[in-house]
Motif scaffolding. Structure first.
Motif, PDB file in Angstrom:
ATOM      1  N   ALA A  17       6.890   1.970 -18.751  1.00 28.01           N
ATOM      2  CA  ALA A  17       7.914   1.309 -18.837  1.00 28.01           C
ATOM      3  C   ALA A  17       8.555   1.007 -20.305  1.00 28.01           C
ATOM      4  CB  ALA A  17       7.972   0.269 -17.908  1.00 28.01           C
ATOM      5  N   ALA A  18       7.385   0.950 -20.966  1.00 31.37           N
ATOM      6  CA  ALA A  18       7.980   0.249 -22.316  1.00 31.37           C
ATOM      7  C   ALA A  18       8.674   1.545 -23.136  1.00 31.37           C
ATOM      8  CB  ALA A  18       6.561  -0.026 -23.255  1.00 31.37           C
ATOM      9  N   THR A  19       8.220   2.876 -22.531  1.00 26.87           N
ATOM     10  CA  THR A  19       9.057   4.014 -23.242  1.00 26.87           C
ATOM     11  C   THR A  19      10.059   4.731 -22.171  1.00 26.87           C
ATOM     12  OG1 THR A  19       7.135   5.462 -22.557  1.00 26.87           O
ATOM     13  CG2 THR A  19       7.260   4.428 -24.537  1.00 26.87           C
ATOM     14  N   GLY A  20      10.313   3.653 -21.271  1.00 30.83           N
ATOM     15  CA  GLY A  20      11.736   4.341 -20.262  1.00 30.83           C
ATOM     16  C   GLY A  20      11.124   4.932 -19.168  1.00 30.83           C
ATOM     17  N   TRP A  21       9.848   5.281 -18.880  1.00 25.63           N
ATOM     18  CA  TRP A  21       9.257   5.704 -17.645  1.00 25.63           C
ATOM     19  C   TRP A  21       8.914   4.655 -16.602  1.00 25.63           C
ATOM     20  CZ3 TRP A  21       8.657  11.141 -16.914  1.00 25.63           C
ATOM     21  CH2 TRP A  21       9.003  11.856 -17.925  1.00 25.63           C
ATOM     22  N   TYR A  22       9.523   4.937 -15.227  1.00 22.77           N
ATOM     23  CA  TYR A  22       9.338   3.686 -14.173  1.00 22.77           C
ATOM     24  C   TYR A  22       8.705   4.482 -12.982  1.00 22.77           C
ATOM     25  CZ  TYR A  22      11.987   0.573 -16.919  1.00 22.77           C
ATOM     26  OH  TYR A  22      12.605  -0.039 -17.931  1.00 22.77           O
ATOM     27  N   GLY A  23       7.772   3.922 -12.393  1.00 23.85           N
ATOM     28  CA  GLY A  23       6.889   4.582 -11.492  1.00 23.85           C
ATOM     29  C   GLY A  23       7.224   4.253  -9.907  1.00 23.85           C
ATOM     30  N   GLY A  24       7.163   5.082  -8.786  1.00 21.58           N
ATOM     31  CA  GLY A  24       8.093   4.902  -7.362  1.00 21.58           C
ATOM     32  C   GLY A  24       7.114   5.493  -6.516  1.00 21.58           C
ATOM     33  N   ASP A  25       7.073   5.167  -5.391  1.00 18.22           N
ATOM     34  CA  ASP A  25       6.764   5.848  -4.081  1.00 18.22           C
ATOM     35  C   ASP A  25       7.460   6.094  -3.232  1.00 18.22           C
ATOM     36  OD1 ASP A  25       4.884   6.440  -1.977  1.00 18.22           O
ATOM     37  OD2 ASP A  25       3.640   5.012  -2.330  1.00 18.22           O
ATOM     38  N   LEU A  26       8.084   7.236  -2.962  1.00 21.33           N
ATOM     39  CA  LEU A  26       9.211   7.760  -2.206  1.00 21.33           C
ATOM     40  C   LEU A  26       8.983   7.761  -0.800  1.00 21.33           C
ATOM     41  CD1 LEU A  26      10.759  10.159  -4.702  1.00 21.33           C
ATOM     42  CD2 LEU A  26      10.889   7.757  -4.540  1.00 21.33           C
ATOM     43  N   HIS A  27       7.664   7.564  -0.301  1.00 22.73           N
ATOM     44  CA  HIS A  27       7.444   7.635   0.959  1.00 22.73           C
ATOM     45  C   HIS A  27       6.446   6.672   1.488  1.00 22.73           C
ATOM     46  CE1 HIS A  27       5.985  10.840   4.420  1.00 22.73           C
ATOM     47  NE2 HIS A  27       6.410   9.666   4.930  1.00 22.73           N
ATOM     48  N   VAL A  28       6.971   5.539   2.025  1.00 23.51           N
ATOM     49  CA  VAL A  28       6.229   4.362   2.557  1.00 23.51           C
ATOM     50  C   VAL A  28       6.565   3.773   3.905  1.00 23.51           C
ATOM     51  CG1 VAL A  28       5.212   1.921   1.911  1.00 23.51           C
ATOM     52  CG2 VAL A  28       5.719   3.740   0.119  1.00 23.51           C
ATOM     53  N   HIS A  29       5.914   3.636   4.857  1.00 24.92           N
ATOM     54  CA  HIS A  29       6.142   3.235   6.102  1.00 24.92           C
ATOM     55  C   HIS A  29       5.738   1.758   6.342  1.00 24.92           C
ATOM     56  CE1 HIS A  29       7.138   6.961   8.205  1.00 24.92           C
ATOM     57  NE2 HIS A  29       6.106   7.616   7.297  1.00 24.92           N
ATOM     58  N   LEU A  30       6.997   1.074   6.570  1.00 22.91           N
ATOM     59  CA  LEU A  30       6.578  -0.463   6.959  1.00 22.91           C
ATOM     60  C   LEU A  30       5.805  -0.789   8.035  1.00 22.91           C
ATOM     61  CD1 LEU A  30       7.317  -3.373   5.531  1.00 22.91           C
ATOM     62  CD2 LEU A  30       9.487  -3.221   7.162  1.00 22.91           C
ATOM     63  N   ASN A  31       6.342  -0.394   9.004  1.00 23.19           N
ATOM     64  CA  ASN A  31       5.695  -0.551  10.353  1.00 23.19           C
ATOM     65  C   ASN A  31       5.644   1.142  11.167  1.00 23.19           C
ATOM     66  OD1 ASN A  31       5.152  -3.379  10.909  1.00 23.19           O
ATOM     67  ND2 ASN A  31       7.294  -3.431  10.570  1.00 23.19           N
ATOM     68  N   TYR A  32       4.551   1.371  11.677  1.00 21.32           N
ATOM     69  CA  TYR A  32       4.409   2.682  12.137  1.00 21.32           C
ATOM     70  C   TYR A  32       3.199   2.719  13.359  1.00 21.32           C
ATOM     71  CZ  TYR A  32       5.251   7.491  11.485  1.00 21.32           C
ATOM     72  OH  TYR A  32       5.854   8.896  11.491  1.00 21.32           O
ATOM     73  N   SER A  33       3.276   1.776  14.165  1.00 19.44           N
ATOM     74  CA  SER A  33       2.397   1.367  15.068  1.00 19.44           C
ATOM     75  C   SER A  33       1.034   0.707  14.321  1.00 19.44           C
ATOM     76  CB  SER A  33       1.893   2.528  15.806  1.00 19.44           C
ATOM     77  OG  SER A  33       1.510   2.298  17.296  1.00 19.44           O
ATOM     78  N   GLY A  34      -0.063   0.662  14.839  1.00 23.18           N
ATOM     79  CA  GLY A  34      -1.309   0.235  13.934  1.00 23.18           C
ATOM     80  C   GLY A  34      -1.846  -1.251  14.551  1.00 23.18           C
ATOM     81  N   ASP A  35      -2.821  -1.672  13.896  1.00 22.09           N
ATOM     82  CA  ASP A  35      -3.208  -2.885  14.616  1.00 22.09           C
ATOM     83  C   ASP A  35      -2.655  -3.941  13.741  1.00 22.09           C
ATOM     84  OD1 ASP A  35      -4.379  -1.973  12.107  1.00 22.09           O
ATOM     85  OD2 ASP A  35      -5.953  -3.391  11.998  1.00 22.09           O
TER      86      ASP A  35
END
Length: 662
Positions: free
Chosen positions: A251-269
């Motif tokens: 980020a100090a040189t203008g690059w920002y990291g992202g995750d474009l595919h995250v499931h909040l709730n998707y069944s599970g425990d």
């Protein structure tokens, strides 16, 4: 902004009601509370689920028999019922609990029965069936009784506490001498790819047993991990202050990291609240997180209410360092899945081709969904493109091995039609297979960004890769000196100013230009390519282009090459390595988007790649005709809609063939 365990977010009433409904479903149905019938959802939270997934082939019964053997882990009990309905019981070590508190624990009781029988478990009848192996969750302690058998399941220990303090929200792990994980109240319990427990907090007190403890503190792939060995005294609190040191600071040189595919709730425990996701994002130092609404096997669209009430706006915990947004995953298990970042409205359709849903036909083609999401202002990327690597002969047999394996089969067509912005080169599937497919498209003159979508299921406590923290793989976008925002991130993706990584930082420079830039040079001229990498686990770095590897080095942190142009090309960098404790994946991998080098205004065009894409389109058409879900009365016209898309793509690739020099 720090992350507080009791943080209250201003959420739409519909989203709050949906979370309450999910909790109700989980209490009634168990971990497969969405009713999708996916086998590993039924085993969510099982301590041996990584081993089950690794060995799964013919079914859960056979796999459970293979992995649930001595020595068992703590909290797992194996009950074998013979043909005469007689039971034998084997248990792992008792689970440590704190004296003076709750002396019970959740027991994972695996029953392997050779007869129909009724067991008495803690005084309650439990029916089991011949030939089945199933996991049954039981709350018990300090002992568990099964018929005439009694086994200890909890071990009371003198209580102490450890106070954890970091400058900002961080990822913590606390384990005792037996390897048992300890968590503070109010946070979800999670385990990563390597089986290590974790939670996120800024400052918190964790109840622990007296004795020796190991505390770790990290903050995503941009930071190293701090490890502390401490001793907790009964009745006292020991303080651990830690601040993970930076490995690198994009980020100090203008690059920002992202995750474009995250499931909040998707069944599970687990059932995840947005405040849980906020802690995870901040604790991972993840600049952008795209939480996607999506179905699994039915018409239930998980997190639809939160998406539809907030579409086009940042989620409440967003600030100048973190942006979170609800997006969507459009799913078709024959043609492929796409994720959408930044849609300003719901899609006209969320999914197709799931037989238990209200859209069981594999129709309309994915091209229609991509165009609709684009119309809604989204950037569109194909998720987890390839399940395995492609063989050296470029055969597509593996790509079509399973009819509904969610690989990106329509990508080759939709990219040609200009409906796709990116390809997830890093995902929970095969990175090398994804890179191979990506390279074929680049070598046909298509300009697509490399992106990353981890497909993590935040509502699963344990499962390989999917229970990792968000952002274990990231796409970094260069925002051109602009502030972090979803729009600016989208603009960078559209321009191809990206790199993807699951650990190391990777750069490429071509005559002073970086990813996404387009150069126009005379044929036969020379360009200088410089690649650098920083971070753990890198064993090999390479410069690649349409004809394969230009230069590869082992054990180097940088390479430089002077290349002579023989027609238009593209140039990218790749870093590779084996499994590493700092990387939450099977191996280290990073890949830049290309720098494009045109000659006299002409883009790269390779005959072999165009022919490969044309062959894939032919195979996809036959594949869809054989395996597609289509109602008989509309089969001809709906299959014809897909053929129309494929025919339009064929025109593109034939034009590539016409202008290809080799």
């Amino acid at each position: 902004m720090c992350c507080q365990d009791d943080e209250v977010l201003d959420l739409p009433a519909e989203a709050i009601e949906a979370i309450a409904y999910y909790r109700h479903l989980r209490s009634v149905r168990g971990p497969d509370w969405g009713g999708d019938g996916v086998w590993f959802a039924r085993l969510a939270g099982f301590p041996l689920i990584n081993e089950v997934v690794a060995r799964y082939s013919d079914g859960t019964a056979e796999t459970l028999r293979a992995v649930v053997v001595d020595p068992l882990p703590a909290g797992v009990v194996l009950v074998r019922v013979d043909a005469g309905a007689r039971a034998t019981v084997t248990a792992g070590p008792p689970v440590p609990v704190l004296a003076g508190g709750d002396l019970t624990a959740t027991v994972h009781m695996v029953v392997d029965s050779a007869a129909d029988a009724t067991l008495t478990v803690n005084g309650e009848p439990v029916a089991v069936h011949s030939g089945q192996v199933e996991r049954i969750l039981v709350t018990a302690g300090p002992t568990l009784t099964v018929g005439e058998h009694s086994v200890p399941v909890t071990d009371p220990r003198p209580a102490a506490a450890v106070r954890l303090v970091a400058d900002r929200c961080a990822r913590w792990s606390v384990t005792d001498g037996s390897g048992t994980a300890w968590f503070p109240p109010g946070v979800v319990h999670k385990w990563d790819y390597h089986g290590r427990p974790f939670f996120h907090s800024h400052e918190v007190t964790v109840p622990v047993p007296a004795g020796d403890l190991t505390v770790t503190c990290g903050r995503g792939l941009e930071y190293d991990t701090v490890v502390r060995a401490v001793t907790a005294t009964a009745g006292a609190t020991v303080t651990v202050a830690a601040e993970p040191p930076r490995r690198f600071d994009p980020a100090a040189t203008g690059w920002y990291g992202g995750d474009l595919h995250v499931h909040l709730n998707y069944s599970g425990d687990l059932v995840i609240e947005p405040a849980d996701a906020a802690r995870m994002q901040r604790g991972e130092g993840l600049h952008l997180m795209n939480l996607v609404a999506g179905n699994w096997q039915t018409s239930l669209i998980y997190d639809r209410d939160l998406f539809e009430q907030t579409a086009g706006t940042d989620l409440p915990w967003s600030d100048h360092e973190h942006k979170a947004r609800m997006g969507v995953e459009y799913r078709n298990d024959l043609l492929g899945h796409v994720h959408a970042l930044g849609p300003t409205r719901p899609p006209r359709q969320y999914q197709a081709g799931h037989e238990r849903s209200d859209h069981p036909d594999d129709w309309p083609p994915n091209a229609t969904a991509c165009a609709d999401l684009r119309d809604a202002g989204a950037t569109v990327g194909y998720a987890h493109p390839a399940g395995t690597a492609f063989p050296d002969d470029w055969s597509t047999d593996r790509f079509f091995a399973m009819p509904r394996s969610v690989e990106a089969r329509e990508l080759v067509a939709d990219a040609a039609l200009g409906l796709v912005d990116s390809v997830d080169v890093i995902s929970p599937f095969d990175h090398e297979g994804s890179a191979f497919l990506y390279h074929r498209l680049l070598s046909c003159g298509l300009r697509l960004a490399a992106t990353a979508g981890t497909d993590v299921f935040l509502s699963f406590s344990r499962i390989p890769l999917a229970s990792n923290p968000p952002g274990w793989g990231r796409v970094y976008a260069e925002l051109g000196g602009k502030a972090l925002s979803v729009k600016n991130f989208q603009d960078a993706v559209r321009a191809g100013r990206t790199i993807v990584t699951n650990g190391p930082w990777l750069t490429i420079d071509v005559d002073g230009h970086g990813p996404g830039d387009v150069l126009d040079r005379p044929d036969g001229s020379r360009v200088t390519v410089t690649v650098t990498t920083d971070g753990p686990g890198v064993e090999r770095i390479a410069i690649v282009g349409p004809d394969g590897v230009h230069l590869e080095k082992t054990g180097e942190s940088g390479i430089r090459a002077d290349l002579t142009l023989d027609g238009p090309t593209w140039l990218a960098a790749i870093a590779r390595g084996g499994e590493h404790p700092s990387t939450l994946d099977a191996g280290v991998f990073a890949h830049t988007s290309p720098v494009y080098v045109d000659v006299a205004g002409q883009r790269v065009a390779r005959r072999a790649d165009a022919r490969w894409c044309l062959d894939l389109l032919d195979r996809l058409q036959a594949f869809a005709a054989e395996h597609g879900h289509f109602a008989p009365e509309t089969r001809a016209e709906r299959l014809a809609d897909l053929v129309t898309v494929l025919d339009e793509a064929r025109i593109f690739y034939r034009e590539v063939l016409d202008r290809a020099r080799r």
